[in-house]
Design an enzyme around this catalytic site. Structure first.
Site, short mmCIF file in Angstrom:
data_model
loop_
_atom_site.label_atom_id
_atom_site.label_comp_id
_atom_site.label_asym_id
_atom_site.label_seq_id
_atom_site.Cartn_x
_atom_site.Cartn_y
_atom_site.Cartn_z
N ARG A 105 0.18 3.94 -2.55
CA ARG A 105 0.93 2.91 -1.81
C ARG A 105 -0.06 1.80 -1.46
NH1 ARG A 105 5.15 3.54 3.15
NH2 ARG A 105 6.39 4.03 1.31
N HIS A 132 9.52 -0.63 -5.18
CA HIS A 132 9.49 0.71 -4.55
C HIS A 132 10.26 1.66 -5.48
CE1 HIS A 132 8.84 3.72 -1.70
NE2 HIS A 132 9.47 3.24 -0.64
N GLN A 135 11.55 5.23 -4.38
CA GLN A 135 12.71 5.17 -3.50
C GLN A 135 13.99 5.03 -4.30
OE1 GLN A 135 12.83 5.23 0.15
NE2 GLN A 135 14.92 5.65 -0.46
N ASP A 228 17.70 -2.96 3.96
CA ASP A 228 16.33 -2.56 4.28
C ASP A 228 15.95 -3.33 5.54
OD1 ASP A 228 13.74 -1.56 4.13
OD2 ASP A 228 13.09 -2.98 2.59
N CYS A 268 16.72 2.88 3.04
CA CYS A 268 15.52 3.65 2.68
C CYS A 268 14.78 4.17 3.90
CB CYS A 268 14.61 2.81 1.79
SG CYS A 268 13.92 1.35 2.61
N ARG A 296 13.99 11.94 -1.72
CA ARG A 296 12.63 11.49 -2.08
C ARG A 296 11.83 12.67 -2.63
NH1 ARG A 296 10.49 6.93 0.27
NH2 ARG A 296 8.87 7.25 -1.29
#
Ligand code: CP
Length: 321
Positions: A105, A132, A135, A228, A268, A296
């Protein structure tokens, strides 16, 4: 050839479907796959590196690697030399001698691309400024579970349409044959290059792309709603201004009423109730965010296994299932 997962389009539509099938199988048989088991009682190691904070990504990769018989090596922000005392290329040259997958990340997508260029083991994007993709695998698995399919469904993403989640919804969504609509205010719409890439992939899958400043146009009859946070990591100083500009794009009861009856709602997480999503919606019957969070784990186990297999790196007898 080593396969990496740096953007949503690193998987073809058929490969994405394979990974989602595998994720569903792994969810049904959580401890049945031994991707990272080595001979005897040894475990292979996965480096999971964080330049930014995380709850879901950190825990799901740690638990997922352990489920697969491996050893998760979590490196928290500030704990490594990457990018300040040592180049990404030199870091890759060292890590590939010691670990079997690198999960990272970070901020710049270019850093991930450099890591992959110098790594003979798979590199996975655990969130960058641009994408992402892990996700999105979890989100698509959740859509499959609740809607029975992805192809032909309409997904509406509202809010900051210039951020990494919007980009990944566009790319992964059309890859799965979805009609993806993204809505945000002027100045917060996706880059033209992302839209063009999504449109090109949509031609192969039957999906489509709509980019609009009208929340109503995006919401009209949509099967899946997504949003988000309006304040991504590093934007905390802009919180008040961003809350003002994004207010018309909140997923609240009125937004849900404009979607298809029975539409599902994704987020998310972490979520900010009263900002991008109302408490009534995220805690209501059409929200599937807790399944999405759990997924996930299953989706990331599947992508780790798939990349190791596609790269010819699974070698323990009986380790594939
Ligand atoms: N959704 C997500 O990536 O959560 P974390 O930032 O907690 O990992």
């Amino acid at each position: 050839m080593t396969r990496h997962f740096l953007t949503d389009l690193d998987l073809s539509p058929a490969e994405q479907a394979e990974v989602l099938d595998l994720a569903a199988a792994m969810k049904a048989d959580r401890y049945g796959y031994r991707t990272y088991a080595a001979s005897g009682h040894a475990s292979k190691t996965v480096a999971v590196i964080f330049d930014k904070t995380s709850t879901r990504t950190r825990v799901s990769f740690a638990a997922g690697v352990a489920d697969l018989g491996g050893n998760p090596l979590i490196i928290n922000p500030g704990e490594s030399q990457i990018g300040h005392k040592e180049s990404v290329a030199d870091t890759a040259r060292v890590l590939e001698r010691m670990v079997h997958t690198i999960v990272w990340r970070t901020y710049a997508q270019a850093g991930l691309e450099e890591m992959a260029r110098f790594s003979s083991v798979p590199v996975i994007n655990a969130l960058s400024d641009d994408y992402h993709p892990c996700q999105l695998l979890a989100d698509l698995l959740t859509v499959r579970e609740h809607c029975g399919r992805t192809a032909g469904l309409t997904l509406a993403y509202l809010g900051d349409a210039a951020n990494n989640m919007a980009n990944s919804y566009l790319l992964a969504g059309v890859n799965a044959g979805m009609h993806v609509r993204v809505a945000g205010p002027e100045g917060y719409l996706p880059d033209e290059a992302i839209v063009a890439a999504a449109r090109e992939r949509a031609q192969a899958t039957g999906g489509s792309v709509l980019v609009t400043t009208s929340a109503a146009e995006a919401l009209d009859g949509a099967d899946v709603l997504a949003t988000d946070t309006w304040v991504s990591m590093g934007q905390e100083d802009e919180k008040a201004d961003r809350a003002e500009v994004f207010r018309p794009y909140a997923i609240d009861e009125a937004a849900l009423a404009a979607a298809a009856p029975g539409a599902i709602v994704l987020h998310c997480l972490p979520a900010y109730r009263g900002y991008e999503i109302s408490a009534g919606v995220i805690d209501g019957p059409q929200s599937v965010v807790w399944d999405e969070a759990e997924n996930r784990l299953h989706a990331q186990k599947a992508i780790m296994h798939w990349l190791m297999d596609a790269s010819g790196l699974i070698d323990a007898p009986g380790s594939s299932s």
